[in-house]
Write a protein that holds these residues in place. Structure first.
Motif, short mmCIF file in Angstrom:
data_model
loop_
_atom_site.label_atom_id
_atom_site.label_comp_id
_atom_site.label_asym_id
_atom_site.label_seq_id
_atom_site.Cartn_x
_atom_site.Cartn_y
_atom_site.Cartn_z
N UNK A 156 14.24 -49.96 6.69
CA UNK A 156 14.49 -48.51 6.72
C UNK A 156 13.38 -47.75 7.43
N UNK A 157 13.78 -46.76 8.25
CA UNK A 157 12.80 -45.90 8.92
C UNK A 157 13.06 -44.42 8.63
N UNK A 158 14.11 -44.13 7.91
CA UNK A 158 14.37 -42.82 7.30
C UNK A 158 14.69 -41.69 8.29
N UNK A 159 13.84 -41.44 9.25
CA UNK A 159 13.95 -40.20 10.03
C UNK A 159 14.68 -40.36 11.35
N UNK A 160 15.13 -41.55 11.68
CA UNK A 160 15.80 -41.73 12.96
C UNK A 160 17.23 -41.22 12.88
N UNK A 161 17.60 -40.32 13.81
CA UNK A 161 18.93 -39.73 13.81
C UNK A 161 19.75 -40.09 15.05
N UNK B 65 1.61 -54.22 15.74
CA UNK B 65 0.89 -54.41 14.48
C UNK B 65 1.67 -55.24 13.46
N UNK B 66 2.99 -55.14 13.48
CA UNK B 66 3.81 -55.91 12.55
C UNK B 66 3.73 -57.40 12.88
N UNK B 67 4.00 -57.74 14.13
CA UNK B 67 3.96 -59.14 14.52
C UNK B 67 2.59 -59.75 14.34
N UNK B 68 1.54 -59.01 14.73
CA UNK B 68 0.18 -59.53 14.60
C UNK B 68 -0.18 -59.80 13.14
N UNK C 51 4.98 -49.68 8.70
CA UNK C 51 4.78 -49.83 7.26
C UNK C 51 5.84 -50.73 6.63
N UNK C 52 7.11 -50.43 6.88
CA UNK C 52 8.19 -51.19 6.25
C UNK C 52 8.41 -52.55 6.91
N UNK C 53 8.11 -52.64 8.20
CA UNK C 53 8.19 -53.94 8.86
C UNK C 53 7.23 -54.93 8.24
N UNK C 54 6.01 -54.46 7.94
CA UNK C 54 5.03 -55.31 7.28
C UNK C 54 5.48 -55.68 5.87
#
Length: 393
Positions: free
Chosen positions: A59-64, A107-110, A79-82
């Motif tokens: 979830x990313x919440x703000x994407x429309x 940052x998520x993949x690393x 944040x949520x990807x991690x």
């Protein structure tokens, strides 16, 4: 291999970077176990399997919007990807992580690779390093440059899809980095037998087509302006794609008195996109920069001459005078002259189209996937060698 892709955008979200990731994932899924960790958008399932690829959407919440991202949704993906990725890797083992885009996916993949001791390949696509149309482009800001530079250095391998992208790595980030070069590819297109009449055009009209999101980097305002100055009266300009600039572009077409000649096709199915390409006379783009330019390959596969600027990764495979016209950035006079020349010489356009159809053969996705496969296998072999050496010591 058990492969985990980390990519903030994956179809139907986003643009070319997500599209090529999907094609790569689906091609590799013929031989490997493939999972994608991406972000969720409007009306998308949190988890599903498509074409043998498992897709987990956080979830990313703000994407429309499907076509355009925003900063809160990017931050939420980190944040949520991690969070979701950590839960995933606590339950399942992966051999390799392939992270697409330095930001926001990097940052998520690393972190997942570091925390679970998995090799991480960072694939950079161009706009995540350098986007001249955006003030927020990482290359313009010291802290973002340092962040991207750190992610590039910490990856087990960095892949750029064009010489231009790799040059941007060394120019704006670190001259000592040596990214691998793996050209992108497209699925082999299947062009439907749709007629011009079925698409709402006549055989007498000259059809110019472009594909891409309606965002500032594509500069479709410049394209409409040049189109309004064409000598030929029997031309139509078809813009395939949607985005936040569509209303302003429609207003510009009205202002320039070409509203009846500019067709805003919006977001269309792959079948309709290929039908429009197959029935066009010329592919045109005034994009300010492309990391690679998948749509140019699709146009070439449709036997179309390609007209665009010479700023970006497309210079790896487009040749002025052979594939169409490759012009200096924003030289609208030269663009207009070449447009008039190609439209007035159908035999030349046909000759160029035939050349393009042959040249594009080397840029299908199976070739791209094989190169990634070789890189992944090499990293795994090296990591096993290091592990064996550590255990002996």
């Amino acid at each position: 291999m058990r492969i985990l892709f980390c990519n903030y955008e994956y179809p139907p979200l986003g643009g070319g970077g997500g599209v090529v990731n999907a094609m790569l994932a689906e091609e590799l899924a013929h031989r490997h176990q493939v999972t994608v960790l991406t972000s969720c958008g409007p009306n998308l399932a949190a988890e599903e399997t498509l074409n043998n690829v498992r897709i987990i959407r956080v979830p990313v919440y703000t994407r429309r919007q499907m076509a355009a991202a925003n900063f809160p949704s990017m931050a939420a993906y980190i944040m949520n990807g991690l969070r979701y990725g950590t839960k995933l890797l606590q339950k399942e083992q992966f051999d390799i992580i392939n992270t697409h885009f330095a930001l926001p996916s990097g940052p998520v993949g690393h972190s997942l690779a570091k925390n679970f001791n998995v090799p991480n390949v960072l694939s950079v696509h161009g706009g995540d390093l350098y986007d001249p149309s955006k003030f927020t482009s990482p290359h313009r800001h010291f802290l973002l440059r340092m962040w991207v530079n750190s992610l590039l250095h910490k990856a087990d391998a960095v892949v750029g899809q064009s010489r231009n992208t790799n040059e941007n790595v060394t120019t704006f980030y670190d001259a000592g980095l040596k990214p691998a070069l793996i050209p992108l590819g497209i699925n082999r297109p299947h062009f439907p037998s749709t007629t011009r009449q079925e698409l709402g055009f006549t055989d007498q009209e000259k059809i110019l087509v472009t594909v891409g999101r309606q965002v500032s980097r594509k500069a479709n305002d410049r394209l409409i302006t040049v189109f309004s100055r064409l000598k030929q009266d029997n031309c139509k300009l078809v813009l395939i794609g949607s985005g936040p600039q569509q209303e302003s572009l429609q207003a510009l077409a009205n202002q320039l008195n070409v509203a009846d000649k500019v067709v805003f096709a919006g977001f269309v199915s792959e079948e309709k996109k290929y039908a429009l390409l197959a029935n066009a006379d010329l592919y045109v783009s005034t994009s300010q920069h492309e990391g690679f330019g998948l749509v140019f390959l699709e146009a070439m596969a449709a036997n179309l001459p390609v007209m665009c600027y010479n700023h970006g990764g497309q210079t790896d495979f487009l040749e002025h005078g052979k594939t169409g016209a490759l012009l200096e950035l924003n030289d609208e006079t030269a663009f207009l002259n070449e447009l008039n020349r190609l439209l007035s010489d159908p035999s030349l356009a046909q000759q160029i189209g035939e050349y393009n159809k042959q040249k594009v053969e080397q840029y299908f996705i199976e070739n791209c996937a094989k190169e990634y496969e070789t890189l992944f296998e090499s990293l795994l072999k090296d990591s096993k060698g290091v592990a064996a050496g550590s255990s002996r010591s």
